[in-house]
Design a protein around this motif. Structure first.
Motif, short mmCIF file in Angstrom:
data_model
loop_
_atom_site.label_atom_id
_atom_site.label_comp_id
_atom_site.label_asym_id
_atom_site.label_seq_id
_atom_site.Cartn_x
_atom_site.Cartn_y
_atom_site.Cartn_z
N TYR A 221 60.72 28.90 37.46
CA TYR A 221 61.75 29.20 38.45
C TYR A 221 63.12 28.69 38.01
O TYR A 221 64.13 29.35 38.24
CB TYR A 221 61.35 28.58 39.79
CG TYR A 221 62.09 29.17 40.98
CD1 TYR A 221 62.51 30.49 40.99
CD2 TYR A 221 62.34 28.39 42.10
CE1 TYR A 221 63.18 31.02 42.09
CE2 TYR A 221 63.00 28.92 43.21
CZ TYR A 221 63.42 30.23 43.20
OH TYR A 221 64.07 30.77 44.28
N SER A 222 63.16 27.53 37.36
CA SER A 222 64.47 27.02 36.91
C SER A 222 65.06 27.93 35.83
O SER A 222 66.27 28.15 35.79
CB SER A 222 64.34 25.59 36.37
OG SER A 222 63.72 25.54 35.10
N ARG A 223 64.21 28.49 34.98
CA ARG A 223 64.71 29.42 33.95
C ARG A 223 65.20 30.71 34.59
O ARG A 223 66.19 31.29 34.16
CB ARG A 223 63.61 29.69 32.91
CG ARG A 223 63.25 28.45 32.09
CD ARG A 223 62.32 28.79 30.94
NE ARG A 223 60.96 29.09 31.36
CZ ARG A 223 60.01 28.18 31.52
NH1 ARG A 223 60.27 26.89 31.33
NH2 ARG A 223 58.78 28.54 31.89
N ALA B 222 57.06 21.28 40.57
CA ALA B 222 55.88 21.61 39.77
C ALA B 222 55.15 22.83 40.31
O ALA B 222 54.46 23.53 39.57
CB ALA B 222 54.93 20.41 39.72
N TYR B 223 55.28 23.08 41.62
CA TYR B 223 54.68 24.25 42.25
C TYR B 223 55.78 25.06 42.93
O TYR B 223 56.63 24.51 43.63
CB TYR B 223 53.64 23.86 43.30
CG TYR B 223 52.36 23.34 42.70
CD1 TYR B 223 51.25 24.16 42.52
CD2 TYR B 223 52.26 22.01 42.32
CE1 TYR B 223 50.07 23.67 41.96
CE2 TYR B 223 51.09 21.51 41.76
CZ TYR B 223 50.00 22.34 41.59
OH TYR B 223 48.84 21.86 41.03
N CYS B 224 55.78 26.37 42.72
CA CYS B 224 56.77 27.25 43.32
C CYS B 224 56.03 28.42 43.98
O CYS B 224 55.18 29.05 43.35
CB CYS B 224 57.74 27.77 42.26
SG CYS B 224 58.86 29.07 42.84
N VAL B 225 56.35 28.68 45.23
CA VAL B 225 55.74 29.79 45.98
C VAL B 225 56.81 30.82 46.30
O VAL B 225 57.89 30.48 46.78
CB VAL B 225 55.09 29.29 47.29
CG1 VAL B 225 54.46 30.46 48.04
CG2 VAL B 225 54.04 28.22 47.00
N GLN B 226 56.50 32.09 46.01
CA GLN B 226 57.45 33.18 46.26
C GLN B 226 56.74 34.32 46.96
O GLN B 226 55.51 34.43 46.93
CB GLN B 226 58.04 33.70 44.95
CG GLN B 226 58.86 32.70 44.17
CD GLN B 226 59.47 33.33 42.92
OE1 GLN B 226 59.13 34.43 42.53
NE2 GLN B 226 60.39 32.61 42.31
N ARG C 14 61.40 38.93 39.67
CA ARG C 14 62.26 38.42 38.59
C ARG C 14 61.59 37.27 37.84
O ARG C 14 61.57 37.25 36.60
CB ARG C 14 63.60 37.95 39.17
CG ARG C 14 64.71 38.98 39.11
CD ARG C 14 66.02 38.35 39.55
NE ARG C 14 66.29 37.10 38.84
CZ ARG C 14 66.93 37.04 37.68
NH1 ARG C 14 67.34 38.15 37.10
NH2 ARG C 14 67.14 35.87 37.09
N THR C 15 61.09 36.28 38.59
CA THR C 15 60.50 35.11 37.93
C THR C 15 59.28 35.51 37.11
O THR C 15 59.10 35.05 35.98
CB THR C 15 60.11 34.04 38.97
OG1 THR C 15 61.25 33.72 39.77
CG2 THR C 15 59.62 32.78 38.28
N LEU C 16 58.45 36.39 37.66
CA LEU C 16 57.25 36.83 36.94
C LEU C 16 57.63 37.61 35.69
O LEU C 16 57.09 37.35 34.60
CB LEU C 16 56.40 37.70 37.86
CG LEU C 16 55.14 38.32 37.23
CD1 LEU C 16 54.22 37.24 36.69
CD2 LEU C 16 54.42 39.21 38.23
N ALA C 17 58.55 38.55 35.80
CA ALA C 17 58.95 39.35 34.65
C ALA C 17 59.56 38.48 33.55
O ALA C 17 59.29 38.69 32.36
CB ALA C 17 59.94 40.44 35.07
N GLN D 218 53.06 34.57 45.75
CA GLN D 218 52.90 34.27 44.32
C GLN D 218 53.06 32.76 44.15
O GLN D 218 53.95 32.16 44.76
CB GLN D 218 53.98 34.96 43.50
CG GLN D 218 53.95 36.47 43.52
CD GLN D 218 55.11 37.06 42.73
OE1 GLN D 218 56.15 36.42 42.57
NE2 GLN D 218 54.94 38.27 42.25
N VAL D 219 52.21 32.17 43.33
CA VAL D 219 52.28 30.73 43.10
C VAL D 219 52.43 30.48 41.60
O VAL D 219 51.61 30.94 40.80
CB VAL D 219 51.03 30.00 43.62
CG1 VAL D 219 51.13 28.50 43.33
CG2 VAL D 219 50.86 30.24 45.11
#
Length: 294
Positions: free
Chosen positions: A9-11, A85-89, A95-98, A231-232
């Protein structure tokens, strides 16, 4: 500005800041640094999600790009979780997945009820989204286009090394009609060097939900899981260790690539009669399908 291990997510959010700079100013990264009185490495590190920008840094960045307070508050609300350490969307945030797929050097995934998104034909993806009934009908084509667009990572010269574990239940689940499934089976036959099928008789001893492990050259591994609701992304050491154990188990019970190819051929053979009742030649179908994929 705090140095910390980057996350998926930070990237993603760092890249969003880069795009904001490029679309809202005429500054290069070095010129942006000079304008803000920063070292050029600070701009680079923020845009690559390698460091956490302070709130003052974000205010200066957003103001330089001509954005208002409302934009700042919305971005700051998202950015405060960038290094968790964990991000939920939500599932429709791709975007993050791609970006994670595009940066990974190794992708290992497991699917239970549907086929991997990176291997889906457009027709299969469209039928899957329509039959699911979660996405608005007018949005389906956009989601299909996005899913097909993500598949471009497999066509790159320096593409990631991929291994797709697929439970046989996914092959048995009819999506669309038999024509859609035949086209999808044929697509998979050309990916059997990266595909391993988990036999239908193997159930309780394997993961019950989809799972993907992304590994990178210069970043920590990311574990990804998804439901219809969320999405996690997990970068916790325990989550990564658990994912590796799951894939070790799948490696032990899945068919090898050649056996998987034979299993897929069985499913294609079940659809070998064309829709006028005439038998078809499987080898010719594979050749024609391969030509369409070029």
């Amino acid at each position: 500005m705090t140095t910390i291990a980057s996350t998926a997510y930070s990237r993603d959010l760092g890249d969003e800041l880069r795009r904001l700079r490029e679309t809202s100013t005429s500054f290069t990264g070095r010129a942006m640094a000079a304008h803000l009185g920063w070292d050029p490495s600070k701009v680079s590190n923020i845009e690559h999600g390698k460091v956490r920008a302070t709130e003052v840094d974000l205010v200066q960045w957003v103001a330089t790009c001509g954005k208002n307070l409302e934009y700042l508050e919305e971005f700051r609300d998202r950015y405060q979780h960038a290094f968790d350490a964990y991000c939920v969307q939500l599932p429709d945030n791709l975007r993050t997945l791609a970006m994670t797929e595009a940066m990974a050097h190794t992708i290992t995934s497991y699917e239970v009820m549907v086929l991997p998104g990176l291997l889906q034909t457009p027709e299969y993806a469209r039928a899957l989204l329509r039959e699911g009934g979660i996405e608005a009908p007018e949005d389906v084509d956009a989601f299909v286009e996005a899913r097909v667009g993500r598949q471009s990572v497999l066509q790159r010269v320096y593409r990631p090394e991929c291994l797709f574990y697929v439970h046989e239940l996914a092959l048995q689940t009819l999506v669309g009609d038999t024509r859609v499934m035949k086209e999808q089976y044929l697509r998979l036959l050309f990916r059997t060097h990266t595909l391993r099928i988990v036999p239908s008789k193997v159930r309780s001893s394997v993961p019950q939900s989809k799972l993907t492990l992304y590994e990178f050259d210069k970043a920590r591994p990311v574990v990804f899981s998804e439901t219809d609701m969320a999405q996690v992304f997990a970068q916790d050491d325990l989550a990564v260790k658990r994912a590796r154990r799951m894939f070790e188990r799948l490696d032990a019970v899945a068919l090898d690539p050649e056996q998987s190819r034979s299993k897929l051929a069985e499913y294609v053979s079940g659809l070998r009669e064309d829709f006028h009742g005439r038998p078809t030649d499987l080898a010719q179908e594979q050749l024609q399908h391969g030509q369409r994929l070029r």
